[in-house]
Design an enzyme around this catalytic site. Sequence first.
Site, mmCIF file in Angstrom:
data_model
loop_
_atom_site.group_PDB
_atom_site.id
_atom_site.type_symbol
_atom_site.label_atom_id
_atom_site.label_comp_id
_atom_site.label_asym_id
_atom_site.label_seq_id
_atom_site.Cartn_x
_atom_site.Cartn_y
_atom_site.Cartn_z
ATOM 1 N N GLY A 10 0.741 -1.274 0.117
ATOM 2 C CA GLY A 10 -0.100 0.112 0.080
ATOM 3 C C GLY A 10 0.886 1.214 0.129
ATOM 4 N N GLY A 12 0.781 4.214 -0.847
ATOM 5 C CA GLY A 12 0.126 5.603 -1.032
ATOM 6 C C GLY A 12 0.682 6.728 -0.100
ATOM 7 N N LEU A 14 0.734 7.394 2.959
ATOM 8 C CA LEU A 14 1.667 6.938 3.949
ATOM 9 C C LEU A 14 2.903 6.086 3.702
ATOM 10 C CD1 LEU A 14 -0.422 5.578 7.113
ATOM 11 C CD2 LEU A 14 1.577 4.518 6.112
ATOM 12 N N GLY A 15 2.540 4.908 2.764
ATOM 13 C CA GLY A 15 3.604 3.939 2.786
ATOM 14 C C GLY A 15 4.594 4.635 1.716
ATOM 15 N N LYS A 190 -5.462 9.349 18.671
ATOM 16 C CA LYS A 190 -5.689 9.622 17.298
ATOM 17 C C LYS A 190 -7.198 9.510 16.811
ATOM 18 C CE LYS A 190 -4.126 9.558 12.647
ATOM 19 N NZ LYS A 190 -3.777 8.679 11.323
ATOM 20 N N ASN A 194 -9.439 11.960 14.635
ATOM 21 C CA ASN A 194 -9.951 11.134 13.262
ATOM 22 C C ASN A 194 -11.462 10.962 13.419
ATOM 23 O OD1 ASN A 194 -7.935 10.446 11.329
ATOM 24 N ND2 ASN A 194 -7.399 8.520 12.092
ATOM 25 N N ASN A 198 -12.244 13.535 10.277
ATOM 26 C CA ASN A 198 -12.627 12.788 9.280
ATOM 27 C C ASN A 198 -14.092 12.805 8.956
ATOM 28 O OD1 ASN A 198 -10.458 11.124 7.635
ATOM 29 N ND2 ASN A 198 -9.734 11.200 9.793
ATOM 30 N N SER A 260 -8.267 12.256 4.812
ATOM 31 C CA SER A 260 -8.109 10.972 3.989
ATOM 32 C C SER A 260 -9.689 10.790 3.548
ATOM 33 C CB SER A 260 -7.480 10.028 4.643
ATOM 34 O OG SER A 260 -8.086 9.522 5.734
ATOM 35 N N GLU A 272 -13.262 4.798 5.120
ATOM 36 C CA GLU A 272 -12.875 3.801 6.431
ATOM 37 C C GLU A 272 -13.993 4.126 7.426
ATOM 38 O OE1 GLU A 272 -8.764 5.020 6.120
ATOM 39 O OE2 GLU A 272 -8.354 2.903 6.277
#
Lengths: 309, 309
Positions: A10, A12, A14-15, A190, A194, A198, A260, A272
Amino acid sequence: MEKQRYAVVGAGALGGLYGGLLARAGFEVHFLLNRDYDHVVANGLRVDTRLGDFHLQDVHAHASVETMPPCDVTIVGLKTTKNGLLKDLLPSPTREGGVVLVLQNGLHSEADTAAVVGPERVLGGCCFLCSNKVGPGHIKHVDQGRVVFGEYGDHAIDVTPRVQRIADEMVSAGIDAHATGNLPMTRWKKLMWNIPFNGLSVALNASTKEIVDDPDALELAETIVREVHAAAAACGVNVAEKAIAATIDVTKEMVPYDSSMRLDFLAKRPMEVEAILGNPIRAAKAVGFTMPHVETLYRELKFLDRRSR
Amino acid sequence: MEKQRYAVVGAGALGGLYGGLLARAGFEVHFLLNRDYDHVVANGLRVDTRLGDFHLQDVHAHASVETMPPCDVTIVGLKTTKNGLLKDLLPSPTREGGVVLVLQNGLHSEADTAAVVGPERVLGGCCFLCSNKVGPGHIKHVDQGRVVFGEYGDHAIDVTPRVQRIADEMVSAGIDAHATGNLPMTRWKKLMWNIPFNGLSVALNASTKEIVDDPDALELAETIVREVHAAAAACGVNVAEKAIAATIDVTKEMVPYDSSMRLDFLAKRPMEVEAILGNPIRAAKAVGFTMPHVETLYRELKFLDRRSR
């Protein structure tokens, strides 16, 4: 001590960022790519970051896990909405005894990985990071950048040597990495950001700045931060009271940012919702604590997620 | 008994329909018009309704309250967001001793009228009505149509002769009108529909049908109906338990409908957020009852209302 070999599943926002920083620092990093594979093979990986923009021309890019060598550390940067893929992706790159570091959003997001490789090989962590993939093989790191990780479990577990070693390697690569002996605390802290930011960014179709600049949206965000803080306490995770104000303050000082979840929503990708809102609601409910403000947001997001696709 | 003379202040979806039906039945009805005045003088008032479409060519249309004669009953069909106008509009058409029938949405919406003409001259009521103004002087009555009204107060008051007389006259004009001895009960029952379905139709940008057809939106709507039902009980208004299911069922059977709040939102007009959500939240809070699901929706709507203008 020899450098560990990394896999990034993954690659993206982050990765791509953390894997890219490790690769730049000389670590052997293998990236599993999907749609971006051809582009990255031809053009490499580009990372715009306040840590110093960089471009990696030669990247260990893989279109399939079958070509990936066994690695010591596999970083999972996939969206949780793709966790159904993990059973096919994780066994290959993760060498026998190697660990999987799950840097996904939400609560209990490690469970799907643990089901594949066994819980004893799983680490979990949170990224406090404003980063977006802005094009094929092109990551734009906008703000923040801290990553905090530790042993996976539902209670505090002292920092182990394997966790410390990864943190040390990441720090040597310029990453603001921290080992934690209390992953549940890290995850709930977090979530305090979030869930409101989010969630409301989608429900209100608004940037973080629009939310904190509006008296009613800000009041609602604060109410939700408090509710998540109280849910954490009900689950035995006592986040310091001052984290409530700090969560709001850090957002006020943040550059205007599309979360995100909002980016997923605008791009009509799955959101998510279960990892970030559903799992915390269920964890709290299991100990008799209800989260009515978060539940309202959760149902709205489920509706919006279903309709957008 | 001589027919009473009526004034309609706010001749939109509601005032245009009921005033039009009274005029068709031979009552003298004076309409205060704003932007539609010229059109109605030239073309009359057109009402499409399941009760039988009709067109009134000669209408007592007024561009200003100064030309309106003293009337026995003044029907207030304005949006509550325009209540600041009432002090200039109400004194003229309402004859000494005449009553003002407030058919506005929300809770305590009569208070602004009472401040102008005195509470003893105020009646209040709710319309269970799907009706829209679709063009100048053109009302489209889509579904439902019941109007229930009674003496204004914060407790049950037996039906008075003046309430019964208006109800009888309305019934004689073909209106599904009912006198009530318990206006607070009527208002809270309507709020059980208005809060979830007006609110969610804007927050989710969805028709009533989209809400009841989605499992999560429906679950949230039901939760909110329950919360409003419980708030009513906390305020001393014991709506029957079966009204909870009935509120959902009637919406499932309703034709797909854009709530008045959604139409206001889509047209970038002010929404009745305070009358429909803010006042009930505050009334409940005053007796120690909180409405967290409704509060979430309220804050979202305040944000959306502010941003849309």
